[in-house]
Design an enzyme around this catalytic site. Structure first.
Site, mmCIF file in Angstrom:
data_model
loop_
_atom_site.group_PDB
_atom_site.id
_atom_site.type_symbol
_atom_site.label_atom_id
_atom_site.label_comp_id
_atom_site.label_asym_id
_atom_site.label_seq_id
_atom_site.Cartn_x
_atom_site.Cartn_y
_atom_site.Cartn_z
ATOM 1 N N TYR A 67 -23.434 -58.123 -14.998
ATOM 2 C CA TYR A 67 -22.632 -58.168 -13.777
ATOM 3 C C TYR A 67 -22.256 -56.740 -13.363
ATOM 4 O O TYR A 67 -22.434 -56.326 -12.227
ATOM 5 C CB TYR A 67 -21.371 -59.014 -14.009
ATOM 6 C CG TYR A 67 -20.499 -59.172 -12.784
ATOM 7 C CD1 TYR A 67 -20.856 -60.014 -11.741
ATOM 8 C CD2 TYR A 67 -19.303 -58.456 -12.670
ATOM 9 C CE1 TYR A 67 -20.050 -60.157 -10.618
ATOM 10 C CE2 TYR A 67 -18.491 -58.582 -11.569
ATOM 11 C CZ TYR A 67 -18.870 -59.437 -10.536
ATOM 12 O OH TYR A 67 -18.059 -59.551 -9.424
HETATM 13 N N1 NAP Z 1 -13.823 -63.698 -8.967
HETATM 14 C C1 NAP Z 1 -13.620 -62.425 -9.306
HETATM 15 O O1 NAP Z 1 -12.825 -62.099 -10.201
HETATM 16 C C2 NAP Z 1 -14.332 -61.346 -8.550
HETATM 17 C C3 NAP Z 1 -13.882 -60.020 -8.690
HETATM 18 C C4 NAP Z 1 -14.510 -59.026 -7.960
HETATM 19 C C5 NAP Z 1 -15.547 -59.357 -7.125
HETATM 20 N N2 NAP Z 1 -15.970 -60.627 -7.034
HETATM 21 C C6 NAP Z 1 -17.092 -60.907 -6.135
HETATM 22 O O2 NAP Z 1 -16.635 -61.743 -5.088
HETATM 23 C C7 NAP Z 1 -17.741 -62.466 -4.544
HETATM 24 C C8 NAP Z 1 -17.360 -63.926 -4.387
HETATM 25 O O3 NAP Z 1 -17.232 -64.480 -5.665
HETATM 26 P P1 NAP Z 1 -16.249 -65.667 -6.045
HETATM 27 O O4 NAP Z 1 -15.395 -65.149 -7.123
HETATM 28 O O5 NAP Z 1 -15.625 -66.275 -4.846
HETATM 29 O O6 NAP Z 1 -17.261 -66.651 -6.757
HETATM 30 P P2 NAP Z 1 -17.896 -68.027 -6.326
HETATM 31 O O7 NAP Z 1 -16.833 -68.993 -5.971
HETATM 32 O O8 NAP Z 1 -18.814 -68.402 -7.432
HETATM 33 O O9 NAP Z 1 -18.724 -67.666 -5.034
HETATM 34 C C9 NAP Z 1 -19.935 -66.968 -5.118
HETATM 35 C C10 NAP Z 1 -20.888 -67.520 -4.107
HETATM 36 O O10 NAP Z 1 -22.071 -66.736 -4.107
HETATM 37 C C11 NAP Z 1 -23.107 -67.542 -3.616
HETATM 38 N N3 NAP Z 1 -24.262 -67.525 -4.488
HETATM 39 C C12 NAP Z 1 -24.318 -67.817 -5.810
HETATM 40 N N4 NAP Z 1 -25.605 -67.816 -6.219
HETATM 41 C C13 NAP Z 1 -26.350 -67.531 -5.142
HETATM 42 C C14 NAP Z 1 -27.737 -67.419 -4.930
HETATM 43 N N5 NAP Z 1 -28.620 -67.596 -5.885
HETATM 44 N N6 NAP Z 1 -28.157 -67.117 -3.683
HETATM 45 C C15 NAP Z 1 -27.281 -66.929 -2.675
HETATM 46 N N7 NAP Z 1 -25.964 -67.056 -2.813
HETATM 47 C C16 NAP Z 1 -25.504 -67.339 -4.044
HETATM 48 C C17 NAP Z 1 -22.611 -68.993 -3.592
HETATM 49 O O11 NAP Z 1 -22.246 -69.324 -2.253
HETATM 50 P P3 NAP Z 1 -23.175 -70.255 -1.324
HETATM 51 O O12 NAP Z 1 -23.430 -71.495 -2.137
HETATM 52 O O13 NAP Z 1 -22.352 -70.518 -0.138
HETATM 53 O O14 NAP Z 1 -24.416 -69.500 -1.068
HETATM 54 C C18 NAP Z 1 -21.376 -68.919 -4.419
HETATM 55 O O15 NAP Z 1 -20.467 -69.904 -4.061
HETATM 56 C C19 NAP Z 1 -18.906 -62.214 -5.506
HETATM 57 O O16 NAP Z 1 -19.758 -61.224 -4.984
HETATM 58 C C20 NAP Z 1 -18.231 -61.674 -6.751
HETATM 59 O O17 NAP Z 1 -19.071 -60.830 -7.502
HETATM 60 C C21 NAP Z 1 -15.385 -61.640 -7.720
#
Ligand code: NAP
Length: 430
Positions: free
Chosen positions: A316
């Site tokens: 990651y």
């Molecule tokens: N949670 C944390 O602590 C954290 C911290 C810093 C940054 N982030 C970043 O924030 C962003 C959102 O993450 P989240 O925490 O809200 O997680 P999440 O609920 O798992 O959302 C991530 C989304 O990415 C999309 N995704 C996953 N696999 C994919 C694929 N193969 N192709 C295209 N889209 C895909 C999916 O949306 P769709 O099904 O709508 O395509 C999934 O729902 C991510 O980039 C993550 O790295 C998260």
């Protein structure tokens, strides 16, 4: 002696900053107080979206009705600083006149323009010069694309005249109202929260998702379906036509393969977290063609706090750092504004033990974006606020020194797109 110099400089610089704040305050007041707006409206009547004047008479009238009174107001309140200095710091009273002298240059410019001297238009009306926009809106000073948005994007935003400080403080340095904003990872936890907050700001949101046919958001307790487009990693180019109509693209999709270190996990992490975002960003850059595009289009990339701190998931971190570095490299001469989202751990499908709430994180992202923060940091880790800016400065300086600038924006654009008349046909508010 040193104290005297510091105090003199402080009064001089302070008085100049003060008259700039007064200028912006007068401008805001002009949009909210009808008697002033009647005068200020002349300023808005003058320009076509390509920033040529509708006619010379209206241009000159606008100087007498708007620019000259604005300068007189600045002069009056600038002299007020001198009166205060005279009373409390007589030794520095002459330095306190700097703001008034500075204002006089604008007053003479406005009078010369009002008298119809052509040289004055070119020499002194810098934010209203026609011609192709060579850079996106600037961060700290008002350039032509920045000010263009006040005329043709939203007149109730982008008030600043020279420095952008007042807009940053007021949250009017970026207007989301009416903007078409597409968000990837839209069905995810943060994706949905972002859609909700952007919708609340008056944006027309588009959900870009790899799974769900229709993404819904909750508005006033009711479920509201939003325009949803499906896309797949590796097939980003299929979104080309849709991205033409998008003002702001938010690259938010991502995965976390946790402890895995297989070849498949490496491919997945880099393809989804790094390269699909990079491809979409490049595709979006290719839609930036007109002056209006340069002024209003933006990309926001969710790279994560993992750029500078451990996420206890090596792949990651590797893939997000790679994305972060690519964004740093490409935004050195990107054709539009590029923001980074540097987020700490929030609770989501990707991180079930995150400590912040996605809703609060999304709210803060939108809040900071309207203040034109280019590196939006939302985290509970105080070290990130120190480590990220230092890392970003060092890496971008290194990249600047050891890579070449892209071809000038004007040479990259088709000739027809750069002609001043173009924006006139495509502007929203014009
Ligand atoms: N949670 C944390 O602590 C954290 C911290 C810093 C940054 N982030 C970043 O924030 C962003 C959102 O993450 P989240 O925490 O809200 O997680 P999440 O609920 O798992 O959302 C991530 C989304 O990415 C999309 N995704 C996953 N696999 C994919 C694929 N193969 N192709 C295209 N889209 C895909 C999916 O949306 P769709 O099904 O709508 O395509 C999934 O729902 C991510 O980039 C993550 O790295 C998260």
């Amino acid at each position: 002696m040193v104290t005297y110099l510091i105090a003199t400089t402080a009064w001089g610089v302070g008085s100049v900053l003060w008259v700039e704040v007064v200028r912006d305050f007068y401008h805001v007041l002009s949009h909210y107080w009808p008697p002033l707006y009647r005068l200020h409206a002349w300023h808005h009547r003058v320009f076509r979206p390509n920033l040529t004047a509708v006619n010379d008479t209206i241009y000159r009238q606008a100087q007498w009705r708007n620019d000259v009174p604005e300068c007189l107001f600045m002069l009056l309140l600038g002299l007020f600083v001198w009166v205060i200095a005279h009373a409390i710091a007589p030794e520095q009273q002459w330095a306190a006149l700097a703001g008034s002298l500075y204002t006089l240059t604008f007053l003479f410019g406005a009078i010369a323009r009002g008298c119809g001297f052509e040289w004055a238009n070119e020499l002194t009306d810098l934010t209203h010069q026609a011609g192709p926009f060579l850079t996106p809106p600037s961060r700290w000073s008002v350039n032509r694309p920045y000010h263009w948005r006040h005329h043709f994007d939203n007149q109730k935003a982008y008030y600043c005249g020279t420095l952008t400080l007042v807009d940053k403080l007021m949250g009017t340095a970026l207007s989301l109202k009416g903007k078409t904003i597409a968000v990837t990872g839209a069905s995810g936890t943060l994706g949905r929260s972002l859609l909700q907050h952007l919708h609340a700001c008056g944006a027309k949101v588009i959900a870009l998702t790899s799974k769900e046919p229709t993404v819904t958001i909750t508005v006033n307790g009711e479920s509201l379906p939003v325009k949803t487009l499906t896309w797949q990693v590796g097939k980003e180019s299929e979104l080309a036509a849709d991205l033409e109509k998008v003002d702001i693209l938010i690259l938010n999709h991502g995965i976390n393969v946790q402890g895995s270190r297989t070849a498949e996990a490496i491919t997945l992490s880099y393809e989804i977290n790094t390269f699909s975002s990079w491809r979409l960003m490049e595709l979006f850059f290719s839609t930036v063609r007109t002056n209006e595009d340069v002024a209003t289009k933006e990309v926001w990339v969710n790279t994560s706090e993992a750029e500078v701190s451990p996420a206890f998931s090596p792949l990651y971190e590797l893939s997000k750092r790679e994305l972060g570095d690519l964004v740093t490299l490409r935004r050195l001469d990107a054709p539009c504004v590029v923001r980074k989202l540097i987020l700490g751990p929030f609770k989501s499908n990707l991180n079930p033990i995150g400590v912040m709430s996605a809703d609060k994180v999304a709210k803060q992202i939108v809040n900071l974006a309207t203040r034109d923060v280019r590196n939006i940091i939302v985290t509970i880790n105080p070290l990130t606020f120190l480590a990220f800016p230092i890392k970003e400065l060092c890496v971008s300086t290194y990249f600047k020194l050891f890579s070449r600038k892209a071809a000038n924006l004007t040479t990259a654009l088709p000739q027809s797109e750069t002609l001043p008349g173009d924006a006139a046909t495509s502007s929203k508010a014009g």
